[in-house]
Design a protein around this motif. Structure first.
Motif, mmCIF file in Angstrom:
data_model
loop_
_atom_site.group_PDB
_atom_site.id
_atom_site.type_symbol
_atom_site.label_atom_id
_atom_site.label_comp_id
_atom_site.label_asym_id
_atom_site.label_seq_id
_atom_site.Cartn_x
_atom_site.Cartn_y
_atom_site.Cartn_z
ATOM 1 N N MET A 1 2.633 8.254 3.048
ATOM 2 C CA MET A 1 3.846 8.587 3.770
ATOM 3 C C MET A 1 4.015 10.095 3.960
ATOM 4 N N ALA A 2 3.557 10.878 2.966
ATOM 5 C CA ALA A 2 3.787 12.323 3.017
ATOM 6 C C ALA A 2 2.513 13.136 3.187
ATOM 7 N N GLY A 3 1.351 12.493 3.037
ATOM 8 C CA GLY A 3 0.084 13.201 3.134
ATOM 9 C C GLY A 3 -0.289 13.797 1.787
ATOM 10 N N PRO A 4 -1.516 14.324 1.648
ATOM 11 C CA PRO A 4 -1.941 14.932 0.391
ATOM 12 C C PRO A 4 -1.006 16.055 -0.045
ATOM 13 N N LEU B 1 0.829 -1.205 0.000
ATOM 14 C CA LEU B 1 0.000 0.000 0.000
ATOM 15 C C LEU B 1 0.863 1.255 0.000
ATOM 16 N N ALA B 2 1.989 1.219 0.713
ATOM 17 C CA ALA B 2 2.889 2.374 0.742
ATOM 18 C C ALA B 2 3.443 2.666 -0.652
ATOM 19 N N LEU B 3 3.659 1.627 -1.448
ATOM 20 C CA LEU B 3 4.177 1.819 -2.805
ATOM 21 C C LEU B 3 3.071 2.245 -3.767
ATOM 22 N N LEU B 4 1.861 1.693 -3.552
ATOM 23 C CA LEU B 4 0.749 2.016 -4.442
ATOM 24 C C LEU B 4 0.147 3.382 -4.138
ATOM 25 N N VAL B 5 0.178 3.758 -2.852
ATOM 26 C CA VAL B 5 -0.391 5.041 -2.429
ATOM 27 C C VAL B 5 0.697 5.819 -1.678
ATOM 28 N N GLY C 1 -9.919 4.666 -2.008
ATOM 29 C CA GLY C 1 -10.787 3.849 -1.161
ATOM 30 C C GLY C 1 -10.705 2.362 -1.445
ATOM 31 N N LEU C 2 -10.577 1.997 -2.730
ATOM 32 C CA LEU C 2 -10.520 0.583 -3.087
ATOM 33 C C LEU C 2 -9.323 -0.100 -2.445
ATOM 34 N N TRP C 3 -8.163 0.579 -2.443
ATOM 35 C CA TRP C 3 -6.965 -0.018 -1.851
ATOM 36 C C TRP C 3 -7.136 -0.218 -0.352
ATOM 37 N N PHE C 4 -7.745 0.751 0.316
ATOM 38 C CA PHE C 4 -7.961 0.623 1.757
ATOM 39 C C PHE C 4 -8.976 -0.478 2.070
ATOM 40 N N PHE C 5 -9.963 -0.617 1.209
ATOM 41 C CA PHE C 5 -10.951 -1.691 1.393
ATOM 42 C C PHE C 5 -10.293 -3.064 1.260
ATOM 43 N N LEU C 6 -9.469 -3.215 0.218
ATOM 44 C CA LEU C 6 -8.767 -4.495 0.028
ATOM 45 C C LEU C 6 -7.826 -4.779 1.194
ATOM 46 N N LEU C 7 -7.143 -3.736 1.676
ATOM 47 C CA LEU C 7 -6.246 -3.910 2.815
ATOM 48 C C LEU C 7 -7.032 -4.366 4.044
ATOM 49 N N ALA C 8 -8.199 -3.770 4.275
ATOM 50 C CA ALA C 8 -9.014 -4.140 5.431
ATOM 51 C C ALA C 8 -9.458 -5.591 5.350
ATOM 52 N N ILE C 9 -9.847 -6.046 4.159
ATOM 53 C CA ILE C 9 -10.275 -7.441 3.990
ATOM 54 C C ILE C 9 -9.114 -8.395 4.235
ATOM 55 N N ILE C 10 -7.962 -8.098 3.634
ATOM 56 C CA ILE C 10 -6.788 -8.966 3.794
ATOM 57 C C ILE C 10 -6.366 -9.025 5.260
ATOM 58 N N GLN C 11 -6.343 -7.874 5.920
ATOM 59 C CA GLN C 11 -5.931 -7.848 7.320
ATOM 60 C C GLN C 11 -6.949 -8.542 8.219
ATOM 61 N N SER C 12 -8.224 -8.490 7.864
ATOM 62 C CA SER C 12 -9.235 -9.209 8.639
ATOM 63 C C SER C 12 -9.007 -10.712 8.551
ATOM 64 N N VAL C 13 -8.719 -11.199 7.357
ATOM 65 C CA VAL C 13 -8.401 -12.624 7.206
ATOM 66 C C VAL C 13 -7.160 -12.970 8.021
ATOM 67 N N GLY C 14 -6.161 -12.085 7.964
ATOM 68 C CA GLY C 14 -4.937 -12.331 8.721
ATOM 69 C C GLY C 14 -5.171 -12.359 10.212
ATOM 70 N N THR C 15 -5.974 -11.414 10.718
ATOM 71 C CA THR C 15 -6.252 -11.361 12.154
ATOM 72 C C THR C 15 -6.987 -12.612 12.616
ATOM 73 N N LEU C 16 -7.989 -13.027 11.850
ATOM 74 C CA LEU C 16 -8.737 -14.237 12.199
ATOM 75 C C LEU C 16 -7.841 -15.477 12.114
ATOM 76 N N SER C 17 -6.929 -15.483 11.152
ATOM 77 C CA SER C 17 -5.989 -16.609 11.022
ATOM 78 C C SER C 17 -5.017 -16.644 12.198
#
Length: 271
Positions: A46-49, A38-42, A69-85
């Motif tokens: 790191m620096a703000g708008p 995400l840091a590389l894609l967005v 928003g799409l990137w943050f949504f995907l990150l939230a889904i992936i991290q949710s799977v990770g947390t549950l795992s």
């Protein structure tokens, strides 16, 4: 049963220490790497708008989240799977990494459903009174009712904090039942749990601020190039991974203490 903070912390560190290699694998896959990506894609993370209108500072922030928003949504889904795992790895039956990830995937939809039910319920119970108070009594009344609503919100979040371990460790995939059981398990221990979570949160925030300052210095020195983004993203991902493992360990320890030993733990006792 009265909640014991010291026992919960000791069990948290013991579980993390006993499973650190497997926890590191899942945290690396589902928490560290997605944050780095995400840091590389967005890079604005790191620096703000780039441009902020002093007369309407929220506009740039809203535009930033709307655009990404799409990137943050995907990150939230992936991290949710990770947390549950990660939670699944701390089950007394000691699953493999593959089994833990499978559990995380299976639990994802019921877990999201529980969060949606919670958000809708809180919006009705807390959001409407705040809106009515602000509309009828003016800003002052809205602020007062808003503060009361915030206190209730904190209380509710403590009460439902065990939903994820109830679903994973308790193997209860019914969202409503999981919410109800979390409420029941925390009965009589809400203040102790709040104090425990608060102390933990303060400690983590202090460490995160220090690491974020170091990350910011690296990014400032290296600039908005690939090297700077990699360093900043790596440190951000490391913070997120450590925090995720820690909070999962805490939730698992709290749940096991209040819910009692699982059948697997009882079986080990008599082996």
């Amino acid at each position: 049963m009265k909640f014991d903070m010291g026992r919960a912390w000791n069990e948290t560190t013991a579980m993390i220490g006993a499973n650190k290699e497997l926890l590191a694998v899942i945290a690396g896959i589902f928490i560290f790497l997605p944050n780095l990506a995400l840091a590389l894609l967005v890079p604005e993370m790191m620096a703000g708008p780039a441009e902020v209108d002093p007369e309407n500072p929220m506009a740039a922030l809203q535009a930033f989240y709307a655009e990404n928003g799409l990137w943050f949504f995907l990150l939230a889904i992936i991290q949710s799977v990770g947390t549950l795992s990660l939670l699944a790895l701390l089950h007394d039956r000691r699953p493999t990494v593959g089994e833990a990830i499978k559990t995380g995937l299976v639990t994802l939809i019921p877990y999201i459903a529980a969060q949606i039910i919670l958000v809708i319920g809180l919006s009705i119970v807390l959001g409407i009174p705040v809106g009515v108070a602000a509309g009828l009594g003016g800003p002052a009344a809205g602020v007062i009712v808003g503060l009361l609503a915030f206190v209730v919100l904190v209380y509710v979040m403590v009460k439902v904090s065990l939903v994820s371990p109830e679903m994973v460790i308790g193997a209860n995939l019914n969202p409503i039942t999981a919410l109800r059981n979390s409420w029941r398990l925390t009965k009589g221990n809400s203040l102790r749990l709040f104090a425990f979570y608060l102390l933990l949160g303060i400690g983590v925030v202090v460490v995160a601020i220090v690491i974020s300052m170091i990350s910011g210095l690296f990014v400032a020195m290296l600039g908005q190039n690939t090297a700077g983004l990699l360093v900043g993203g790596a440190l951000s991902g490391l913070i997120a991974a450590i925090w995720s493992v820690l909070i999962v360990g805490v939730l698992a320890a709290v749940y096991k203490q209040l819910a009692g030993p699982t059948p697997e733990a009882v079986g080990e006792t008599f082996e």
